[in-house]
Scaffold this active site. Structure first.
Site, PDB file in Angstrom:
ATOM      1  N   THR B  53       0.865  -1.167   0.000  1.00  0.00           N
ATOM      2  CA  THR B  53       0.000   0.000   0.000  1.00  0.00           C
ATOM      3  C   THR B  53       0.905   1.221   0.000  1.00  0.00           C
ATOM      4  OG1 THR B  53      -1.837   1.150   1.063  1.00  0.00           O
ATOM      5  CG2 THR B  53      -0.441  -0.172   2.519  1.00  0.00           C
ATOM      6  N   GLU B  54       0.620   2.169  -0.909  1.00  0.00           N
ATOM      7  CA  GLU B  54       1.613   3.200  -1.228  1.00  0.00           C
ATOM      8  C   GLU B  54       1.899   4.166  -0.087  1.00  0.00           C
ATOM      9  OE1 GLU B  54      -1.154   2.565  -3.003  1.00  0.00           O
ATOM     10  OE2 GLU B  54      -2.088   4.396  -3.778  1.00  0.00           O
ATOM     11  N   ASN B  55       1.045   4.129   0.949  1.00  0.00           N
ATOM     12  CA  ASN B  55       1.325   4.990   2.092  1.00  0.00           C
ATOM     13  C   ASN B  55       2.330   4.356   3.053  1.00  0.00           C
ATOM     14  OD1 ASN B  55      -0.962   3.238   2.436  1.00  0.00           O
ATOM     15  ND2 ASN B  55      -1.227   4.120   4.455  1.00  0.00           N
ATOM     16  N   SER B  95       8.483   4.123  -0.875  1.00  0.00           N
ATOM     17  CA  SER B  95       7.292   3.432  -1.356  1.00  0.00           C
ATOM     18  C   SER B  95       7.129   3.625  -2.865  1.00  0.00           C
ATOM     19  CB  SER B  95       6.061   3.958  -0.624  1.00  0.00           C
ATOM     20  OG  SER B  95       4.931   3.229  -1.020  1.00  0.00           O
TER      21      SER B  95
END
Lengths: 238, 228
Positions: B53-55, B95
């Protein structure tokens, strides 16, 4: 003697001037330094350019700063959330400027700002409206768009643990933009749940070395932004 | 008189299942917000898939059970999630290095429109009164080698979402690898659309009628017993 600890959030945000560029960490509520933002609302600096992934929820934190008309421009990737009420209203009235940046480009522009890289080429946004007017260059047969670094006068960041040197450890996905924002500001201001003695943080586990941090303040029980939003609280507290 | 009503098309969970079937063991996968999130529930037994998840989390687990939500553990949709044993946290620049640097194998995204050449529009309707928001979509399509789109074949008002050319602002050009709709699975190959599988009760002709770009049938096209 190096001691970056200050006693209050108010003291931490002292000196933020009108027209400053201020980076604010967080991905939604995760990692958002709510107490520092509220101290900035109290402090009252105006005409700020804010760099943050989102544009605030409800009427607290970043949304309160915008609602208090202290922000003239926001640089972000995702200003829309389900409970974002303040930004859309002010934006539709044309009273805040929005620079929309792809999320990875935003992170890299901030990283570059802190790392002494003035600009870089990225494949993200090529052939889209967000690349309009920007230089495009081909490397190995593929197009890339030139993006410029972002630097800030101040960064407001939330972490979990720090010490008087300003070494930082974060908590889970609240880390997000914190480390790159610490690097990119002239003055980095951090709120931490805990301030520990030097040596208590394993040097192997330091995420942000203290060289990137200038002021730390302990906020041992930070507000839960989503709870404040659910309770329809407003800052300044009414 | 034939009174049996034949089922036409796939349900949302069947669509998610179709995507899950194509996610291989050991893949690093980023799932977009909304329908793509459903895919995680359908990965076949015996496959280990790592969700990014990009966060800032690799090894995202299930949605947090009521009472265990942690506001500092969220996914890209800002939902409270969990982390699996073996998970890792990292900052945003790292990320997106995973994304842009080609380290994530597959991403699954929603779409407003996909063109015959694989152009994707999924971030802006272009309406002035809508607040534009792009998030990580442009970085994902630029950096992830396999971009899967999961979407209804047509809009609620019946307009084709697979079109000759996108009229909405683009997320990326020539980026989509495969499209999973309620009516078919379609590959984008050499800037052409090849039907890989037709949903139950859907004929190629009916599918073509609901598609704004030319479709191609192949020897390998899988069907589900429709009358030819």
């Amino acid at each position: 003697m190096i001691n970056k600890i200050v006693d209050s959030a108010a003291e931490a945000v002292a000196g933020i001037f009108d027209g400053a560029t201020v980076m604010i960490s967080g991905f939604g509520e995760a990692g958002s330094p709510v107490e520092l933002i509220h101290a900035l609302v109290d402090q009252g600096a105006k005409n700020l350019t804010v760099v943050s992934n989102n544009a605030g929820s409800g009427h607290v934190g970043l949304a309160a700063l915008i609602e208090n008309r202290q922000v003239s421009k926001i640089i972000c990737s995702f200003p829309r959330t389900t409970i974002s009420v303040v930004f859309p209203e002010i934006y539709r009235r044309g009273e805040i400027e929005l620079e929309l940046v792809p999320q990875g480009t935003l992170a890299e522009r901030i990283r570059a700002g802190g790392a002494g890289i003035p600009a870089f080429y990225t494949p993200a946004s090529v052939n889209t409206p967000l690349a309009e007017g920007k230089e495009v260059r081909s490397f190995n047969g593929r197009d890339y768009v030139l993006e410029h670094a972002i630097k800030a006068d101040f960064s407001l960041v939330k972490c979990h643990t720090t010490d008087k040197f300003g070494n930082l450890v974060y908590n889970k996905t609240a880390r997000n933009f914190g480390p790159v924002m610490c690097m990119a500001a002239k003055t980095t201001i951090v709120q931490a749940r805990r301030i520990v003695e030097l040596g208590e943080i394993d040097p192997e586990c330091v995420v942000t070395p203290g060289i990137f941090v200038h002021r730390v303040v302990e906020v041992s029980n930070p507000a839960d932004e989503s709870k404040l939003v659910a309770e329809e609280r407003r800052y300044p507290w009414t | 008189m034939d009174i049996t009503t034949q089922k036409v098309g796939w349900s949302s969970s069947e669509m998610a299942q179709n995507v899950a079937r194509d996610i291989y063991d050991g893949a690093y996968v980023n799932l977009g917000i909304g329908m793509p999130e459903m895919v995680a529930g359908f990965i076949p037994e015996g496959r280990e898939v790592i969700y990014h998840t990009e966060n800032g989390l690799l090894g995202m687990g299930a949605v947090a059970a009521p009472g265990t939500e942690d506001p500092e553990l969220v996914n890209a949709g800002k939902k409270y999630v969990t982390a699996i044993p073996g998970a890792a946290y990292f900052h945003h620049a790292d990320s997106f290095a995973m994304i842009r640097g080609g380290h994530i194998d597959i991403c699954v995204l929603g779409a407003y429109q996909v063109s015959a050449e694989g152009d994707l529009a999924n971030w802006s309707t272009g309406n002035a009164e809508d607040i534009p928001a792009v998030g990580g979509a442009m970085d994902l399509v630029a950096g992830v080698p396999s971009v899967f789109v999961i979407t209804k074949h047509c809009t609620k008002s019946g307009e084709a979402k697979i079109v000759k050319e996108c009229s909405y602002p683009l997320t990326g050009k020539k980026v989509v690898s495969r499209i999973y709709t309620d009516l078919a699975i379609i590959d984008v190959l050499n800037e052409k659309l090849f039907v890989r599988e037709l949903a139950p009760g859907v004929t190629f002709e009916a599918l073509q009628q609901q598609t704004g770009a030319e479709l191609h049938l192949t020897q390998q096209t899988k069907t589900h017993g429709e009358k030819k």
